[in-house]
Design a protein around this motif. Structure first.
Motif, PDB file in Angstrom:
ATOM      1  N   MET A 157       0.842  -1.186   0.000  1.00 17.10           N
ATOM      2  CA  MET A 157       0.000   0.000   0.000  1.00 17.10           C
ATOM      3  C   MET A 157       0.878   1.237   0.000  1.00 17.10           C
ATOM      4  N   LEU A 158       0.475   2.212  -0.775  1.00 17.07           N
ATOM      5  CA  LEU A 158       1.231   3.457  -0.825  1.00 17.07           C
ATOM      6  C   LEU A 158       1.114   4.212   0.497  1.00 17.07           C
ATOM      7  N   LEU A 159      -0.118   4.298   1.016  1.00 15.80           N
ATOM      8  CA  LEU A 159      -0.363   4.943   2.314  1.00 15.80           C
ATOM      9  C   LEU A 159      -1.004   3.915   3.235  1.00 15.80           C
ATOM     10  N   PRO A 160      -0.306   3.438   4.262  1.00 16.82           N
ATOM     11  CA  PRO A 160      -0.880   2.418   5.156  1.00 16.82           C
ATOM     12  C   PRO A 160      -2.036   2.977   5.972  1.00 16.82           C
ATOM     13  N   TYR A 161      -2.876   2.064   6.464  1.00 20.52           N
ATOM     14  CA  TYR A 161      -4.008   2.470   7.308  1.00 20.52           C
ATOM     15  C   TYR A 161      -3.511   3.107   8.603  1.00 20.52           C
ATOM     16  N   SER A 162      -4.288   4.047   9.120  1.00 18.76           N
ATOM     17  CA  SER A 162      -4.016   4.606  10.447  1.00 18.76           C
ATOM     18  C   SER A 162      -5.115   4.152  11.396  1.00 18.76           C
TER      19      SER A 162
END
Length: 512
Positions: free
Chosen positions: A12-17
């Motif tokens: 994933m380019l931006l991981p979950y927060s």
């Protein structure tokens, strides 16, 4: 067949927060907001400036509160949740804390400051209008201790064993006197009033002197003397240590010496066994726990005064004076409690033990004519009138001191001639003339309580009590499964229940 895309190795380019995964109205966010608003200076006093830096107390406090809110009480299970539960991970920012650190924080760091933290949350709920601290509903329940159910020590057994020791010592002394002074008409007297180490040593030395070298001494007497020499002193020391632990109690558990054996409603064997437990007292308003205390005494009557004194100490005299009313069940109705509540200027909707019976018409019909409660009393001349119209004058007055040190004044009245009375068989069964014992101070309190409880507001308070304080215990014990403490010792048990109580209050805040 067609399925949605699934690939565990997908990057994933931006991981979950965690903020994306936890709803904004979730309970864990409420815990975070409440703890962030608290003044934790009292908690910081438990930490030292020296040594390696520790975990932040705010983070650990959030973890403990959320754990007890979600019915996780074991330190090992809390550690597991920190590794697996995203709500705990969000609270700690992925910090993993071992179970020993969690347990030390709960048992040691929180013990001096938790009541202040609890008070701050209650005042916060008051500022939000959830409670007004003007009236409280008080009740108690017994919660089983984390102790062996069959490792008990009883005060009566200790007294019985010490009495047996004294009897055996006296019997052996009398035997020694009998064989040593057969021709002596005046044997040496010895007092055996109370067993002690000095009495044992002195008497054993005398018996040994009389029995040693005496051909008439039986082998049984020698064996008994040998047993007394080897065991009595050590047994007495053990009993004295046990009595020091007991204090004013009648029992304790060997595996949690501060737990007292109490008869409980929730019994694992369903036969009303006595089990080691603590008596938990709470005061509530709108099903929110305003205050809590833990007691070793199983009787609710003796817990009300220390409970309210602790409430005053925790909140301060100024806030305590805001409380105008208190409502309880019949377990708290005693002369001492009525006097105390009057002294504190609290309107007491407190039942006495026969209040419910008095509301039963069958009970009134059965006891109305001959019960001492219903005899006519003339306060000016201080006499009662029996059902036949005979005056019962005061014969004497005495005082009685309760186990708590409270002094009661009892007045005794007696009729002059009951012989040949046609109502005697219905009036009383004892021999001689009828006599009664009356506590006028208690009767005044009962009359005032009766008028309050039967008033319109009194009926409302009685109904509200059963819907206010009792459901709290049902929530904690049945819905949350908190039927047994995890920690041992009075101070740790009080802290553990405090965490449960604070978790309960935060659930109420979320539901409001």
């Amino acid at each position: 067949m067609r399925f949605k895309h699934y690939n565990q190795q997908q990057t994933m380019l931006l991981p979950y927060s965690f903020d994306d995964l936890i709803p904004h109205t979730h309970a864990v966010r409420i815990v975070d907001q409440v703890v962030e608003s608290l003044n934790i200076q009292p908690l910081l006093k438990a930490y030292s400036k020296e040594g390696n830096p520790g975990y932040h107390p705010k983070m650990l406090l959030k973890v403990m509160l959320y754990a007890y809110m979600t019915n996780i009480y074991s330190s090992r299970k809390i550690e597991l949740a920190l590794r697996e539960n995203i709500n705990f991970m969000w609270l700690t920012s992925m910090t993993i804390v071992d179970h020993n650190t969690i347990n030390r924080f709960r048992s040691d760091k929180l013990k001096e400051s938790f009541k202040e933290i609890f008070k701050q949350v209650v005042l916060m709920l008051a500022s939000e209008g959830l409670v007004n601290l003007k009236q409280i509903y008080t009740d108690g329940t017994k919660i089983e201790a984390q102790a062996g159910r069959y490792t008990f020590v009883w005060g009566k057994s200790i007294k019985t064993n010490k009495a047996k020791m004294l009897t055996q010592l006296k019997e052996l002394w009398n035997y020694a006197q009998s064989i040593d002074n057969e021709d002596d008409p005046n044997p040496e007297p010895t007092e055996f009033k109370e067993i002690s180490k000095e009495v044992i040593e002195k008497t054993v030395a005398k018996i040994d002197a009389k029995l040693s070298g005496n051909e008439k001494t039986s082998s049984k007497a020698k064996a008994k003397l040998r047993y007394i020499k080897n065991n009595f002193t050590s047994n007495l020391e053990k009993y004295e240590k046990q009595e020091a632990i007991l204090g004013e109690r009648n029992s304790y558990s060997k595996t949690d010496t501060q737990a007292t054996f109490m008869r409980m409603k929730e019994d694992h064997m369903l036969n009303g066994q006595l089990k080691p437990a603590y008596n938990t007292q709470i005061s509530t308003q709108n099903q929110i726990i305003v205050h809590y205390t833990i007691h070793q005494n199983p009787t609710d009557t003796k817990t009300l005064q220390p409970h309210l004194e602790n409430l005053e100490q925790t909140f301060g005299k100024k806030l305590f004076k805001k409380i105008k009313e208190i409502t309880t069940d019949a377990g708290y109705g005693s002369e001492e409690n009525y006097d105390y509540l009057k002294q504190k200027k609290l309107k007491a909707f407190v039942k006495y033990n026969t209040f419910e019976k008095e509301q039963d018409q069958n009970y009134q019909k059965k006891h109305k004519a001959f019960s001492k409660e219903n005899l006519y009393y003339n306060p000016e001349e201080d006499y009662y009138v029996c059902p036949m119209g005979q005056k019962m004058h005061k014969t004497y007055q005495n005082q009685k001191t309760t186990t708590t040190g409270y002094t009661q004044t009892l007045s005794h009245y007696q009729a002059k001639n009951c012989e040949g009375c046609s109502l005697r068989g219905q009036c009383f069964k004892a021999q001689g003339n009828r006599s009664i014992e009356r506590n006028h101070n208690l009767e005044r309190h009962k009359q005032q309580a009766r008028e309050l409880l039967l008033s319109e507001i009194g009926i409302q308070r009685r109904k509200q009590r059963s819907a206010d304080v009792e459901p709290v215990f049902a929530q904690l014990k049945h819905n949350n499964g908190f039927r047994r403490f995890s920690l041992k010792g009075l101070q740790k048990v009080e802290l553990e229940f405090g965490l449960m109580a604070l978790g309960h209050n935060l659930r109420k805040k979320i539901a409001a």
